[in-house]
Scaffold this motif. Structure first.
Motif, PDB file in Angstrom:
ATOM      1  N   GLU A 186       0.811  -1.218   0.000  1.00  0.00           N
ATOM      2  CA  GLU A 186       0.000   0.000   0.000  1.00  0.00           C
ATOM      3  C   GLU A 186       0.849   1.274   0.000  1.00  0.00           C
ATOM      4  OE1 GLU A 186      -3.436   2.015  -0.470  1.00  0.00           O
ATOM      5  OE2 GLU A 186      -3.152  -0.151  -0.525  1.00  0.00           O
ATOM      6  N   LYS A 223       1.719   2.596  -3.410  1.00  0.00           N
ATOM      7  CA  LYS A 223       0.631   3.295  -4.101  1.00  0.00           C
ATOM      8  C   LYS A 223       0.571   4.750  -3.650  1.00  0.00           C
ATOM      9  CE  LYS A 223      -1.729   0.139  -6.561  1.00  0.00           C
ATOM     10  NZ  LYS A 223      -2.176   0.289  -7.913  1.00  0.00           N
ATOM     11  N   HIS A 224       0.785   5.003  -2.344  1.00  0.00           N
ATOM     12  CA  HIS A 224       0.762   6.377  -1.839  1.00  0.00           C
ATOM     13  C   HIS A 224       1.996   7.153  -2.291  1.00  0.00           C
ATOM     14  CE1 HIS A 224      -2.919   6.293   0.454  1.00  0.00           C
ATOM     15  NE2 HIS A 224      -2.589   5.083   0.902  1.00  0.00           N
ATOM     16  N   ARG A 258       3.712   6.565  -5.027  1.00  0.00           N
ATOM     17  CA  ARG A 258       3.491   6.823  -6.448  1.00  0.00           C
ATOM     18  C   ARG A 258       2.453   7.918  -6.634  1.00  0.00           C
ATOM     19  NH1 ARG A 258       3.554   0.679  -8.988  1.00  0.00           N
ATOM     20  NH2 ARG A 258       5.765   0.349  -8.670  1.00  0.00           N
ATOM     21  N   GLY A 293      -1.298   5.219  -8.874  1.00  0.00           N
ATOM     22  CA  GLY A 293      -0.977   5.568  -7.496  1.00  0.00           C
ATOM     23  C   GLY A 293      -2.273   5.932  -6.801  1.00  0.00           C
ATOM     24  N   VAL A 294      -2.168   6.301  -5.536  1.00  0.00           N
ATOM     25  CA  VAL A 294      -3.343   6.693  -4.764  1.00  0.00           C
ATOM     26  C   VAL A 294      -3.112   8.097  -4.225  1.00  0.00           C
ATOM     27  CG1 VAL A 294      -4.752   6.144  -2.743  1.00  0.00           C
ATOM     28  CG2 VAL A 294      -3.829   4.302  -4.131  1.00  0.00           C
ATOM     29  N   GLU A 308      -7.607   6.422  -6.985  1.00  0.00           N
ATOM     30  CA  GLU A 308      -6.553   5.941  -7.864  1.00  0.00           C
ATOM     31  C   GLU A 308      -6.302   6.978  -8.962  1.00  0.00           C
ATOM     32  OE1 GLU A 308      -6.658   2.291 -10.631  1.00  0.00           O
ATOM     33  OE2 GLU A 308      -5.860   1.564  -8.710  1.00  0.00           O
ATOM     34  N   GLU A 353      -0.482  -4.195 -15.472  1.00  0.00           N
ATOM     35  CA  GLU A 353       0.279  -3.744 -14.294  1.00  0.00           C
ATOM     36  C   GLU A 353       1.606  -4.485 -14.202  1.00  0.00           C
ATOM     37  OE1 GLU A 353       0.136  -1.258 -11.861  1.00  0.00           O
ATOM     38  OE2 GLU A 353      -1.409  -0.562 -13.227  1.00  0.00           O
TER      39      GLU A 353
END
Length: 170
Positions: free
Chosen positions: A2, A5-6, A8, A52-53, A59, A144
Motif C-alpha cells: 500500500e 501506491k501512496h 506513487r 498511485g493513490v 486511484e 500492471e
C-alpha cells in the motif's frame, strides 16, 4: 504494498498538478563510489501508466504522455582538500551515509568542510521511446505486471549508463 501506491500517488500529483520535476536517488544509499548499487525502480512504473493513490484514496495515473528520466552521475572528487581515491573504501567510508550508523554517521558527515562533487548530466531518456522499443505503443493496453517490468528495465538502462561513468570496471 500500500505504501508504494501512496508514494506513487504523491509523485504523480507533484508532476501533474504542480508541473514540477521530481528528483530521487534510486540506489537509496551512498557507497564509497567504487561501484554502483542496484537501482530501485519503485516509482518509475508511473512513467508507463502505473496507478498511485492520492491523499483522498482515489486511484490516479500520470497525465504526461512522455515523461523523461534525466540520469545524473555524481562523483566525489575531493573531501576537505584531499583528492579522493574511490578504490580506497577506508578513505571514503567515514563520509558515506549509512543508515546503520544512525546519528553518529550523520554527525560525521556534517563535519565535512569542503567537498568537491562532479555532476555529469547524461542524455535524457524518454519513457515513451523506451516503451515503443520494447513493443508497447499504446500505454492504456499495458498490464500492471508489464508496467513493473518496463520500470525495472528502464531503471536498469539508466543504471548501466551511470555505471559506465562512475564505475566502468564494475
Amino acid at each position: 504494498p500500500e505504501f508504494k501506491k501512496h508514494d506513487r500517488g504523491a509523485m504523480i500529483t507533484t508532476m501533474d498538478r504542480d508541473q514540477k520535476h521530481v528528483a530521487f536517488f534510486p540506489e537509496g544509499v551512498r557507497t564509497s563510489g567504487d561501484r554502483v548499487l542496484q537501482f530501485s525502480s519503485g516509482l518509475i512504473p508511473v512513467f508507463f501508466g502505473a496507478a498511485g493513490v492520492d491523499e483522498n484514496g482515489n486511484e490516479i495515473t500520470l497525465q504526461e504522455e512522455d515523461p523523461v528520466l534525466q540520469p545524473i552521475a555524481l562523483i566525489v572528487r575531493s573531501i576537505d582538500g584531499k583528492d579522493v581515491n574511490r578504490a580506497d573504501y577506508a578513505q571514503m567510508a567515514p563520509y558515506t551515509m549509512l543508515f546503520s550508523e544512525g546519528i553518529k554517521g550523520i554527525w560525521r558527515r556534517l563535519q565535512v568542510k569542503d567537498m568537491q562533487v562532479e555532476a555529469r548530466v547524461l542524455a535524457p531518456m524518454s519513457a515513451k521511446d523506451f516503451a515503443e522499443r520494447q513493443g508497447f505503443t499504446d500505454r492504456s493496453k499495458i498490464s500492471e505486471e508489464m508496467r513493473e517490468k518496463l520500470g525495472r528495465d528502464f531503471m536498469n538502462a539508466a543504471q548501466s549508463k551511470i555505471q559506465a561513468i562512475v564505475a566502468p570496471h564494475q
